[in-house]
Design a protein around this motif. Structure first.
Motif, mmCIF file in Angstrom:
data_model
loop_
_atom_site.group_PDB
_atom_site.id
_atom_site.type_symbol
_atom_site.label_atom_id
_atom_site.label_comp_id
_atom_site.label_asym_id
_atom_site.label_seq_id
_atom_site.Cartn_x
_atom_site.Cartn_y
_atom_site.Cartn_z
ATOM 1 N N GLU A 96 0.813 -1.219 0.000
ATOM 2 C CA GLU A 96 0.000 0.000 0.000
ATOM 3 C C GLU A 96 0.849 1.274 0.000
ATOM 4 N N THR A 144 -6.589 -7.930 0.864
ATOM 5 C CA THR A 144 -6.646 -6.492 1.103
ATOM 6 C C THR A 144 -7.717 -6.216 2.149
ATOM 7 N N ALA A 145 -7.320 -5.572 3.223
ATOM 8 C CA ALA A 145 -8.259 -5.247 4.299
ATOM 9 C C ALA A 145 -7.851 -3.933 4.952
ATOM 10 N N ARG A 146 -8.841 -3.062 5.161
ATOM 11 C CA ARG A 146 -8.630 -1.766 5.809
ATOM 12 C C ARG A 146 -7.487 -0.988 5.150
ATOM 13 N N GLY A 147 -7.471 -1.042 3.819
ATOM 14 C CA GLY A 147 -6.487 -0.252 3.075
ATOM 15 C C GLY A 147 -5.083 -0.815 3.086
ATOM 16 N N LYS A 148 -4.880 -2.021 3.630
ATOM 17 C CA LYS A 148 -3.554 -2.633 3.664
ATOM 18 C C LYS A 148 -3.560 -3.955 2.913
ATOM 19 N N TYR A 189 -2.017 -7.768 2.697
ATOM 20 C CA TYR A 189 -1.371 -8.813 3.488
ATOM 21 C C TYR A 189 -1.027 -9.978 2.564
ATOM 22 N N ARG A 245 -6.434 2.968 -4.481
ATOM 23 C CA ARG A 245 -7.746 2.353 -4.347
ATOM 24 C C ARG A 245 -8.732 2.953 -5.339
ATOM 25 N N ASP A 282 -14.861 -2.896 -4.508
ATOM 26 C CA ASP A 282 -13.639 -2.121 -4.333
ATOM 27 C C ASP A 282 -12.518 -2.811 -5.096
ATOM 28 N N LYS A 288 -9.055 11.206 -1.976
ATOM 29 C CA LYS A 288 -8.686 11.648 -0.632
ATOM 30 C C LYS A 288 -7.581 12.697 -0.668
#
Length: 834
Positions: A334, A372-376, A378, A514, A525, A561
């Motif tokens: 990310e 991909t979870a919470r913008g990160k 893994y 994103r 997403d 953003k």
């Protein structure tokens, strides 16, 4: 001047073209001709008298029986008529097999050209009757029945023979005296300031590294050279060709004579255009470099260069192109950093390094995916051994294969020789040529100094698609956390972009951000992987039911953003292509780019935030780090590419193959096929029949030079029947595990099984800038050869890049068995019997 008179003059001059008094005879015979005619005559004579380095194979091309004919290290296949022409040519040209002789053999009236005509007639009859071509098992042809069509010339990657001095073809008498006082008469074939090649009688007793005294008897007759002066030389090579014995001599470096050096310098510079500089090493370099420059931008393999720290591999650099960067797409975190090196944890690194102490190379088969979870992002990775040991194979494969990021990598590791990082051009340093490459700077030397190993990463996911259907045990899901990569792994990997002719119509930039994807009622997403003014590449986790040409609504939530005033919602794109997993979309803008808000924003981004974006094709310094890494890869690439040519009549044929120093069972097998030679591979057992026309050409004809490679799987079965070696082949595109398992089952009792991926790609124009120095040099002294090799490179039409995946496929098809070991032993036994 009438043509017949022109031909008569050429015939008169052919026998003396290699004589030392050729110029005198030429002037005498052409004294009544004008300058342009003399020039035309001399150029044609040079073309005809040029040494020919081709292997002539007339089997199935003539009506007479062909026999092996050995000459100068090559094995020709000639009938009686061709042998007579060949030997007549050797007599005419003082023992040199020339282009003239080669053309006479091909033009002889003994040719039927029946093989091509019969093949064409057979293909037409099949088309007329809607017949299916015969496939399946096919016996190897005996060495007397091979066809010329599939005999491929070979070149060796990374071999650029360098000569510090120019070497001139020149014949004159010299004398040799050995350490025992014995004298020998010899004749030079070429000379340089500190070395020469001489021909001696067969009754000599000279050996490698013998010290000699040499005196110039012939030069003493024409120049102020003392024939009594003895000059120390050493034998650095011996060859025997066509019954003649040759010695390569180097002058003793302790012998200093400014007067002699000055004489030879003036002599060679004054006569080299008349007697022709020997440019064979430069010609061979152009062949190697030219084909490497076709392959490198199109290779799907990802080279990774490692240093070592406390017995752990550290991935310092990856060498990327447009075609192999897709491997990195799943390893950009990310923060837009490359996290690929985290695969090589301490345990895996030590296992690989231990394997390298016992073998030339080590292999790791890695199964990976990311969440991909919470913008990160893994990442997860596991080796075959780890999954089998923990009993988590089925659950890991079932869970991971549902992710868009699911990949299986075959990673081969070997040591690197840093001495190969800098390869001087084959043009002597004292010669002024354009595009002279400079040695690496001190900064670049420091950058590559820690490198110890090179890994070759092959994404073989597509070849294994049929083996991912396993049962998911939800109770074991929590156990998969053991394969998650720690988030705090330091990021050290840097990307080095290869320089080559840009194949893309516009600049593309690598950047992760994103986004939200809407196709009809489907909303998910996703992640932007790369972008350009007129398009995006987007990846989502869930397969989408969409096709090429469908409309897509994109909202750039990540950029929004940062740029709150920009209008980045509901941008209209069209699907240009979609991958087989239906999770990676390549999008384009239809209509006017100027009026598209997404296009306008990306233009602004490129203009204002260029430092944030990494160009997909970066024009980096060719004299820097990228060149060194390129040379290290070319020293031993991990594939065996076959090059297809298309001539002016649009006839396509397989012509050349590139050989590597990397040990490979696939390369060994090809080199031992009946008909293969030291300088050529015979692929007829694999491609005979309609394989090229049916399997390769239809796919290549649908591609252009910007198309992504199409990968096929070639299965091979090699066995003996009634004392004869038999080969059976099967081509697969959308890989069917049932077909693969059935094929393997046939091989298990007593056959050799091999599986090879074949990546097809189209080429464009040759990258002549990279070889411009060599081309300029060869043009000065052998313009016809420079023109010949340029025309040759322009005919390269496509590449079939082959990689052996036998072991990896068997790991999935027959896990936990001894089949891999048995197959390797069978292959070794078959190879060693030759």
């Amino acid at each position: 001047m009438p043509n017949h008179y022109f031909d008569q003059l050429i015939d008169q001059l052919k026998p003396v073209v290699y004589d030392t008094d050729f110029d005198t005879l030429f002037q005498s015979l052409t004294e009544n001709e004008d300058g342009p005619t003399k020039f035309k005559l001399k150029m044609e004579l040079r073309r005809l008298a040029a040494p020919c380095h081709r292997t002539v194979d007339l089997r199935n091309q003539v009506d007479g029986e062909c026999h092996p004919y050995e000459y100068n290290g090559r094995r020709h296949q000639l009938d009686d008529v061709a042998v007579e022409i060949f030997e007549r040519g050797l007599e005419t040209y003082k023992g040199v097999f020339t282009q003239d002789t080669f053309e006479q053999i091909l033009d002889a009236e003994n040719h039927l050209r029946q093989a091509r005509d019969e093949e064409k007639a057979f293909a037409q009859s099949l088309a007329d009757h809607n017949a299916e071509p015969i496939s399946g098992q096919s016996p190897f042809p005996s060495s007397d029945n091979e066809t010329e069509s599939y005999l491929l010339e070979t070149f060796h990657f990374g071999q650029y023979p360098y000569r510090a001095e120019e070497r001139m073809n020149f014949t004159i008498e010299v004398g040799l005296e050995d350490s025992q006082g014995r004298n020998y008469e010899a004749i030079t074939t070429d000379i340089s300031i500190t070395g020469m090649r001489v021909r001696v009688n067969s009754d000599h007793n000279l050996k490698y590294n013998d010290a000699l005294s040499l005196y110039f008897t012939g030069l003493a007759k024409e120049f102020t050279v003392d024939s009594e002066t003895r000059i120390p030389y050493r034998v650095v090579g011996l060859q025997e060709s066509d019954g003649k014995h040759y010695l390569n001599l180097n002058r003793d470096p302790n012998y200093q004579s400014a007067e002699l050096d000055k004489f030879f310098h003036r002599f060679i510079n004054g006569y080299k255009k008349r007697y022709r500089v020997n440019v064979d090493n430069t010609y061979n370099t152009i062949i190697s470099k030219g084909h490497e420059q076709f392959l490198l931008p199109r290779m799907k393999q990802l080279p990774v260069f490692f240093s070592e720290s406390n017995r752990q591999l550290v991935a310092d650099y990856v060498l990327t192109t447009d075609n192999n960067r897709f491997i990195l797409n799943n390893w950009i975190n990310e923060l837009n950093q490359i996290s690929f090196g985290s695969i090589f944890n301490i345990r895996r690194s030590r296992w690989l390094l231990q394997d390298l102490t016992e073998n030339d190379n080590a292999r790791l088969l890695v199964l990976t995916f990311s969440i991909t979870a919470r913008g990160k992002i893994y990442n997860y990775s596991a080796t075959v051994e780890e999954l089998q040991k923990t009993g988590l194979w089925d659950t890991y494969v079932a869970f991971g294969s549902q992710k868009a990021s699911w990949r299986v990598y075959q990673i081969d590791l070997r040591r690197v020789d840093l001495n190969q990082a800098w390869q001087p051009q084959s043009v002597p340093q004292n010669v002024n040529v354009p595009f002279r490459l400079n040695p690496p700077t001190a900064q670049v030397k420091r950058a590559i100094a820690p490198l110890r190993y090179m890994g070759i990463v092959n994404d073989i996911t597509d070849s294994l698609n049929g083996f991912f259907d396993t049962d998911l045990n939800k109770e074991q899901l929590s156990s998969l956390k053991a394969f998650a990569h720690p988030p705090a792994v330091p990021i050290r990997t840097k990307e080095a972009r290869l320089e080559f002719i840009n194949l893309r119509s516009e600049k593309r930039f690598s950047y992760r951000s994103r986004c939200r994807v809407k196709v009809g009622k489907f909303v998910r997403d996703g992640m932007i992987i790369d972008l350009s003014v007129s398009g995006l590449q987007v990846q989502i986790d869930t397969p989408v039911a969409a096709e090429k040409g469908d409309n897509v609504d994109i909202s750039m939530t990540g950029f929004k953003k940062l740029y709150k005033k920009a209008k980045l919602d509901h941008l209209a794109y069209t699907i240009a292509s979609i991958d087989d997993a239906r999770t990676t979309l390549r999008l384009k803008i239809d209509g006017d780019h100027e009026q598209h808000m997404g296009s306008e924003f990306i233009r602004f981004l490129i203009r204002e935030q260029r430092d944030l974006l990494k160009l997909q094709v970066e024009n980096t310094s060719i004299n820097g780090l990228e060149l060194c890494l390129r040379n290290l890869y070319c020293d031993a690439p991990g594939s065996l590419p076959v090059f297809l040519y298309r001539n002016k009549r649009r006839k396509t044929s397989v012509r050349r193959a590139g050989l590597s120093n990397w040990p490979s069972g696939w390369g060994q097998l090809l080199s031992k096929l009946p008909g293969s030679q030291q300088s050529a591979l015979n692929l007829q057992p694999l491609l005979r029949g309609s394989s090229v026309a049916k399997e390769l050409l239809p796919r290549l004809n649908e591609m252009d030079r910007t198309s992504e490679p199409v990968t096929l799987l070639l299965l091979l079965r090699l066995y003996r029947q009634s004392g004869e070696d038999i080969i059976q082949t099967q081509w697969l595109k959308s890989n069917d595990n049932h077909a693969i398992e059935s094929f393997i089952e046939q091989c298990l009792p007593n056959s050799i099984f091999r599986a090879v991926t074949v990546a097809l790609s189209r080429t464009g124009r040759p990258d002549t800038q990279f070889i411009q120095a060599e081309l300029n040099y060869i043009s000065r002294y052998a313009a016809y050869r420079a023109q010949e090799i340029e025309e040759d490179l322009w005919q390269v039409y496509a590449i079939a890049d082959t990689v052996d995946v036998t072991e990896s496929l068997l790991e999935f098809a027959l896990p936990g068995t001894d089949t891999i070991k048995e197959q390797q032993e069978r292959l070794n036994d078959w190879v060693n019997k030759f």
